[in-house]
Design a protein around this motif. Structure first.
Motif, mmCIF file in Angstrom:
data_model
loop_
_atom_site.group_PDB
_atom_site.id
_atom_site.type_symbol
_atom_site.label_atom_id
_atom_site.label_comp_id
_atom_site.label_asym_id
_atom_site.label_seq_id
_atom_site.Cartn_x
_atom_site.Cartn_y
_atom_site.Cartn_z
ATOM 1 N N HIS A 2 -25.344 20.277 15.113
ATOM 2 C CA HIS A 2 -26.390 20.200 13.867
ATOM 3 C C HIS A 2 -27.029 18.672 13.715
ATOM 4 C CE1 HIS A 2 -28.041 20.897 9.983
ATOM 5 N NE2 HIS A 2 -27.474 19.815 9.554
ATOM 6 N N VAL A 3 -28.096 18.898 13.801
ATOM 7 C CA VAL A 3 -28.979 17.546 13.864
ATOM 8 C C VAL A 3 -29.681 17.345 12.538
ATOM 9 C CG1 VAL A 3 -30.441 16.258 15.113
ATOM 10 C CG2 VAL A 3 -29.084 17.886 16.438
ATOM 11 N N ILE A 4 -29.671 16.097 12.175
ATOM 12 C CA ILE A 4 -30.323 15.779 11.020
ATOM 13 C C ILE A 4 -31.416 14.698 11.346
ATOM 14 C CG2 ILE A 4 -29.860 14.691 8.573
ATOM 15 C CD1 ILE A 4 -27.052 15.237 8.965
ATOM 16 N N ASP A 5 -32.544 14.781 10.616
ATOM 17 C CA ASP A 5 -33.503 13.861 10.948
ATOM 18 C C ASP A 5 -33.196 12.297 10.307
ATOM 19 O OD1 ASP A 5 -35.426 15.689 12.106
ATOM 20 O OD2 ASP A 5 -36.526 16.304 10.358
ATOM 21 N N GLY A 6 -33.465 11.423 11.029
ATOM 22 C CA GLY A 6 -33.078 10.012 10.830
ATOM 23 C C GLY A 6 -34.321 9.349 10.099
ATOM 24 N N GLY A 7 -35.141 8.805 10.685
ATOM 25 C CA GLY A 7 -36.332 8.275 10.153
ATOM 26 C C GLY A 7 -36.816 7.274 11.168
ATOM 27 N N THR A 8 -37.559 6.350 10.801
ATOM 28 C CA THR A 8 -38.131 5.047 11.442
ATOM 29 C C THR A 8 -37.395 3.899 11.223
ATOM 30 O OG1 THR A 8 -40.456 6.130 11.804
ATOM 31 C CG2 THR A 8 -40.306 3.998 12.235
ATOM 32 N N HIS A 9 -37.109 3.088 12.059
ATOM 33 C CA HIS A 9 -36.555 1.843 11.866
ATOM 34 C C HIS A 9 -37.633 0.837 11.233
ATOM 35 C CE1 HIS A 9 -33.456 3.466 14.425
ATOM 36 N NE2 HIS A 9 -32.629 2.915 13.733
ATOM 37 N N ALA A 10 -36.755 -0.270 10.771
ATOM 38 C CA ALA A 10 -37.860 -1.157 9.817
ATOM 39 C C ALA A 10 -38.866 -1.947 10.599
ATOM 40 C CB ALA A 10 -36.936 -2.267 8.980
ATOM 41 N N ASP A 11 -38.446 -2.014 12.219
ATOM 42 C CA ASP A 11 -39.510 -2.871 12.924
ATOM 43 C C ASP A 11 -40.628 -1.758 13.300
ATOM 44 O OD1 ASP A 11 -38.106 -1.188 14.663
ATOM 45 O OD2 ASP A 11 -37.336 -2.967 15.681
ATOM 46 N N GLY A 12 -40.472 -0.473 12.952
ATOM 47 C CA GLY A 12 -41.460 0.523 13.502
ATOM 48 C C GLY A 12 -41.325 0.792 14.994
ATOM 49 N N LEU A 13 -40.601 0.258 15.685
ATOM 50 C CA LEU A 13 -40.367 0.516 17.160
ATOM 51 C C LEU A 13 -39.589 1.641 17.454
ATOM 52 C CD1 LEU A 13 -39.865 -3.216 18.347
ATOM 53 C CD2 LEU A 13 -42.168 -2.003 18.100
ATOM 54 N N THR A 14 -38.716 1.869 16.688
ATOM 55 C CA THR A 14 -37.830 3.205 16.977
ATOM 56 C C THR A 14 -37.769 3.999 15.909
ATOM 57 O OG1 THR A 14 -35.910 1.852 16.460
ATOM 58 C CG2 THR A 14 -36.501 1.904 18.833
ATOM 59 N N ALA A 15 -37.250 5.426 16.342
ATOM 60 C CA ALA A 15 -37.112 6.510 15.294
ATOM 61 C C ALA A 15 -35.533 7.027 15.902
ATOM 62 C CB ALA A 15 -38.178 7.497 15.045
ATOM 63 N N ASN A 16 -34.995 7.775 14.996
ATOM 64 C CA ASN A 16 -33.853 8.490 15.424
ATOM 65 C C ASN A 16 -33.565 9.565 14.457
ATOM 66 O OD1 ASN A 16 -32.960 7.664 12.558
ATOM 67 N ND2 ASN A 16 -31.254 6.411 13.396
#
Length: 296
Positions: free
Chosen positions: A35-49
């Protein structure tokens, strides 16, 4: 009486995929029964999870860069940040694992580890704790502190030791174990059984000594001259202890030899605790998962 500070409480494991592929990786993990939950974008905008959360409170972080390097103007601050990011030189797969940090304590974890490593004559140093964070899709802002080995961003050998992530905002915001359905998986997974780090013969002893310093002097369980292990704690309730296993590379295993040639010592596979009747191993898009029956 001061609180006991543990440095062996497993927090999460990081799985990297190519830029812009978080959604694709999420679908691939769903096909494996997670089961996978959307995470979001990190504060620096460089990565998402995205996250795979287990009932013991540990989670998998499925992460990718939001854009390839070519997206950023070469002279821009964003280009510098992207090319100097800790994952910039990493191959896709299991790139890191985190223990739970402890922000705000009088003597930071980084100082404790560095003192022990220096006493042991090791060339190991954790950087001072720095702030981090991300914004969830629902707009909630998360904050934490990170400390990691100073050589963490290196291509070779930067993934053999854990980093530490300690929550400034509530961990329940970062790790959504509620509602209970968030931790229910079709494959029956309910926790981590082991993490397996592999190392060449030339560095096996040094990596073992480094891990002993990271775990505040806790010596390994010596299963054999080529296999050491440490028992880990988990953030939630569980009737098991994950094991961090350090193995010398198997010279008869081409996948292990290729991994060490490319990465040096590092995290090669994870074991996931599943219901009885499930066994064997599978491949994520770029990493190995071993199914470990609950009765094992």
């Amino acid at each position: 009486m001061p609180a006991i500070i543990y440095t062996n409480r497993l927090d999460h494991i990081v799985h990297l995929t190519p830029p812009g592929s978080v959604q694709a990786a999420s679908e691939q993990f769903r096909k494996l029964g997670f089961h996978v939950i959307d995470g979001g974008t990190h504060a620096d905008g460089l990565t998402a999870n995205a996250l795979v959360v287990f009932s013991d409170g540990v989670y998998l972080e499925l992460i990718s860069f939001t854009h390839p390097v070519s997206h950023y103007p070469p002279t821009s601050p964003s280009y510098h940040a992207r090319t100097h990011h800790q994952w910039a030189n990493k191959d896709p797969g299991w790139v890191a694992y985190s223990m739970l940090g402890a922000p705000g304590i009088k003597r930071p974890i980084s100082e404790r580890i560095n003192s022990l490593a220096a006493s042991a004559g090791l060339d190991l140093r954790y950087a001072p704790e720095v702030p981090g964070g991300r914004q969830r899709p629902d707009g909630v802002e998360l904050k934490w502190e990170i400390t990691a080995p100073e050589r963490w961003a290196e291509k070779e050998g930067g993934m053999r030791l854990p980093f530490f992530c300690g929550d400034v905002t509530s961990r329940t915001l970062r790790v959504p174990t509620q509602p209970g359905s968030n931790t229910e998986h079709e494959n029956g997974a309910h926790g981590i059984a082991h993490l397996r780090v592999i190392a060449p013969h030339s560095s096996f002893a040094d990596v073992s000594r480094e891990l002993t310093s990271v775990f505040i002097g806790e010596p390994p369980i010596v299963d054999s001259p080529t296999r050491h292990a440490w028992l880990l704690k988990v953030p939630g309730k569980a009737n098991w202890h994950p094991r961090l296993i350090l193995n010398e590379v198997d010279e008869a295993n081409e996948a292990e030899k290729d991994f060490v040639r490319s990465n040096g010592a590092g995290l090669f596979e994870i074991g996931v605790r599943v219901g009885n009747g499930v066994s064997g191993s599978v491949q994520t898009p770029y990493g190995k998962v071993v199914w470990v029956p609950a009765s094992s």
